[in-house]
Design an enzyme around this catalytic site. Structure first.
Site, PDB file in Angstrom:
ATOM      1  N   ASP A   1       3.618  -4.331   8.029  1.00  0.00           N
ATOM      2  CA  ASP A   1       2.378  -3.572   7.912  1.00  0.00           C
ATOM      3  C   ASP A   1       1.227  -4.559   8.118  1.00  0.00           C
ATOM      4  O   ASP A   1       0.920  -5.359   7.232  1.00  0.00           O
ATOM      5  CB  ASP A   1       2.322  -2.915   6.529  1.00  0.00           C
TER       6      ASP A   1
ATOM      7  N   CYS B   1      -4.825   2.616  -3.667  1.00  0.00           N
ATOM      8  CA  CYS B   1      -3.589   3.064  -2.981  1.00  0.00           C
ATOM      9  C   CYS B   1      -2.456   2.071  -3.221  1.00  0.00           C
ATOM     10  O   CYS B   1      -1.654   1.807  -2.312  1.00  0.00           O
ATOM     11  CB  CYS B   1      -3.806   3.258  -1.487  1.00  0.00           C
TER      12      CYS B   1
ATOM     13  N   GLN C   1      -3.964  -5.150   7.177  1.00  0.00           N
ATOM     14  CA  GLN C   1      -4.944  -6.098   6.638  1.00  0.00           C
ATOM     15  C   GLN C   1      -4.851  -7.475   7.303  1.00  0.00           C
ATOM     16  O   GLN C   1      -5.606  -8.375   6.946  1.00  0.00           O
ATOM     17  CB  GLN C   1      -4.759  -6.255   5.120  1.00  0.00           C
TER      18      GLN C   1
ATOM     19  N   LYS D   1      -9.880  -0.615  10.917  1.00  0.00           N
ATOM     20  CA  LYS D   1      -9.982  -1.839  10.112  1.00  0.00           C
ATOM     21  C   LYS D   1     -10.209  -3.058  11.000  1.00  0.00           C
ATOM     22  O   LYS D   1     -10.307  -4.175  10.527  1.00  0.00           O
ATOM     23  CB  LYS D   1      -8.702  -2.043   9.305  1.00  0.00           C
TER      24      LYS D   1
ATOM     25  N   HIS E   1       0.873  -1.180   0.000  1.00  0.00           N
ATOM     26  CA  HIS E   1       0.000   0.000   0.000  1.00  0.00           C
ATOM     27  C   HIS E   1       0.913   1.234   0.000  1.00  0.00           C
ATOM     28  O   HIS E   1       2.029   1.177   0.532  1.00  0.00           O
ATOM     29  CB  HIS E   1      -0.835  -0.052   1.290  1.00  0.00           C
TER      30      HIS E   1
HETATM   31  N1  7TS Z   1      -1.406  -0.623   4.782  1.00  0.00           N
HETATM   32  C1  7TS Z   1      -2.322  -1.418   4.204  1.00  0.00           C
HETATM   33  C2  7TS Z   1      -1.942  -2.805   3.786  1.00  0.00           C
HETATM   34  C3  7TS Z   1      -3.613  -0.940   4.016  1.00  0.00           C
HETATM   35  O1  7TS Z   1      -4.523  -1.735   3.441  1.00  0.00           O
HETATM   36  C4  7TS Z   1      -3.945   0.384   4.421  1.00  0.00           C
HETATM   37  C5  7TS Z   1      -5.289   0.976   4.165  1.00  0.00           C
HETATM   38  C6  7TS Z   1      -2.954   1.141   5.053  1.00  0.00           C
HETATM   39  C7  7TS Z   1      -1.698   0.612   5.210  1.00  0.00           C
HETATM   40  C8  7TS Z   1      -3.236   2.510   5.582  1.00  0.00           C
HETATM   41  O2  7TS Z   1      -4.102   2.414   6.673  1.00  0.00           O
HETATM   42  P1  7TS Z   1      -4.696   3.719   7.360  1.00  0.00           P
HETATM   43  O3  7TS Z   1      -5.655   3.195   8.359  1.00  0.00           O
HETATM   44  O4  7TS Z   1      -3.555   4.452   7.978  1.00  0.00           O
HETATM   45  O5  7TS Z   1      -5.345   4.514   6.269  1.00  0.00           O
HETATM   46  N2  7TS Z   1      -5.983   0.386   3.103  1.00  0.00           N
HETATM   47  C9  7TS Z   1      -7.083   0.844   2.497  1.00  0.00           C
HETATM   48  C10 7TS Z   1      -7.681   0.179   1.436  1.00  0.00           C
HETATM   49  O6  7TS Z   1      -7.258  -0.863   0.951  1.00  0.00           O
HETATM   50  N3  7TS Z   1      -8.768   0.860   1.044  1.00  0.00           N
HETATM   51  O7  7TS Z   1      -8.902   1.933   1.809  1.00  0.00           O
HETATM   52  C11 7TS Z   1      -7.860   1.944   2.731  1.00  0.00           C
END
Ligand code: 7TS
Length: 405
Positions: free
Chosen positions: A200, A364, A203, A226, A123
């Site tokens: 990371d 992303c 997910q 999430k 991401h």
């Molecule tokens: N890393 C991964 C693997 C992610 O899927 C996401 C967000 C992030 C980092 C960033 O997370 P945040 O909570 O700091 O925004 N992924 C997604 C997505 O797949 N669709 O919307 C957000």
């Protein structure tokens, strides 16, 4: 299936509504998850009954709120199986957690000519902070590629590592391909060259048991929103030895020991990395979210989500001209796909008209789009409150939309 759906769905009243006059099917869980009642109740409790800033008051509400916040840290520590509670830093989310490490670790340990390794399936949140660090320190980024089926080419890792490699950053689970990466193996290889690894876990944390000591990762990041908790809160786990050695990220209140105009000394962990008033209601509610999934059982959740994934994959593959991106044998409930020549934005809009929420776009993850030579994808992502019937409606909707084109 081991689940009592009536009970689980009752905990998520938001799912019980219509969109465009149809029962709402929420398949955008990889973007954000819905919050169960106990989480909402916790936010309510810490808005209507108890509220005061933490770590700085002697009055009853300040003490109660501080205790609840620090209790959330213990919940996260147990959830990640971390050795010490001081290794749990509350941040705004995965993005901030990774930026914290990319800024603070690199300030101390990255020099001109050094290298950082990421993978092709990251991401943007696990690419751009490292790129920015490379620019600041005149270092370079190396990329571990993935094969077309969505599995990392881990066999190439040794060839990417050099004596200038300072850190490796990898997703536990890809937000586009759904691949569960062999991070234990990757960490073992990196550690054999004394290279620390940031995982990371945005997910993975919602769907699998995480044991940071067993993985032996140096850093692990995830987001509250999430994992059925609020937005604006997340976690960075870091091994104490690294966190102690790293300079603070943000300066301000709470992260200091003593301030004079000549010199400031810093607070101990975890406060050194928690400048300013944190999102304490978020942390407390995220603690409730973690307890909620632990009460159901993460293994039960994982096995049920697998059934959903397998069922959906079979149904979708039966459709002609439907291409799934990412078919690694180890996957979570994320399916990115292309249906005929229908543009993902059109498909997403038409699915919405049928009450079905999916994500469309570049997700992303521009390098993943580039790998497959597409400008966008459509993504359906499932979690434990989804059902086989919802997948049936989704597949029926895909068939219907295809007929329209
Ligand atoms: N890393 C991964 C693997 C992610 O899927 C996401 C967000 C992030 C980092 C960033 O997370 P945040 O909570 O700091 O925004 N992924 C997604 C997505 O797949 N669709 O919307 C957000």
């Amino acid at each position: 299936m081991d689940f009592n759906y009536q009970d689980i769905r009752k905990d998520f009243p938001i799912l019980d509504q219509q969109v465009n006059k149809r029962p709402w099917v929420y398949f955008d869980n990889a973007a954000t998850t819905q919050r169960p009642l106990p989480v909402v109740e916790k936010i309510r409790e810490f808005s209507l009954q108890t509220n005061a800033n933490i770590h700085r008051g002697t009055h009853a509400h300040a003490i109660r709120t501080t205790e609840a916040y620090e209790n959330a840290r213990d919940i996260v520590r147990d959830f990640l199986h971390a050795k010490e509670r001081e290794e749990i830093i509350f941040t705004h989310g995965t993005t901030e957690s990774i930026n914290l490490v990319a800024r603070s670790f690199c300030e101390k340990f990255l020099s001109e000519g050094d290298e950082i390794i990421v993978t092709e399936m990251e991401h943007h949140a696990n690419i751009v902070p490292w790129q920015m660090a490379c620019e600041r320190h005149h270092a370079s980024l190396k990329v571990l590629p993935f094969a077309d089926n969505g599995t990392l080419k881990t066999e190439l890792l040794e060839s990417l590592i050099s004596d200038r490699t300072k850190i490796l950053a990898v997703a536990h689970v890809s937000n586009t391909l759904g691949t569960v990466n062999p991070i234990k193996e990757i960490i073992r290889i990196a550690h054999s060259h004394n290279i620390p690894v940031l995982v990371d876990g945005a997910q993975s944390a919602p769907h699998t048991t995480i044991d940071v000591q067993d993985l032996d990762c140096d850093f692990f990041a995830f987001s509250g929103h999430k994992i059925y908790g609020p937005t604006g809160i997340g976690v960075l786990y870091g091994k104490r030895s690294w966190l102690d050695a790293m300079p603070p990220f943000l300066g301000g209140g709470e992260m200091i020991d003593r301030v004079t105009f000549e010199k400031t000394t810093y607070n101990e962990l975890p406060h050194k990395f928690e400048a300013g008033t944190p999102h304490y209601v978020g942390a407390i509610a995220m603690g409730s979210a973690i307890q909620y999934i632990e009460n159901i059982g993460i293994d039960k959740i994982a096995s049920y989500e697998h059934q959903l994934l397998n069922y959906a994959t079979d149904q979708m593959k039966a459709l002609k001209n439907l291409k799934i991106f990412g078919e690694s044998p180890e996957k979570t409930g994320v399916i990115c796909f292309q249906l005929d020549q229908i543009h993902p934005f059109d498909l997403g809009t038409l699915l919405d008209q049928l009450g079905i929420a999916v994500r469309t776009g570049r997700l992303c993850a521009d390098p993943v789009m580039d790998h497959f030579g597409v400008t966008a994808m459509t993504r359906a992502s499932f979690t434990f409150y989804n059902t086989i019937e919802e997948i049936d409606s989704f597949v029926a909707a895909l068939k219907r939309i295809r007929l329209m084109f």
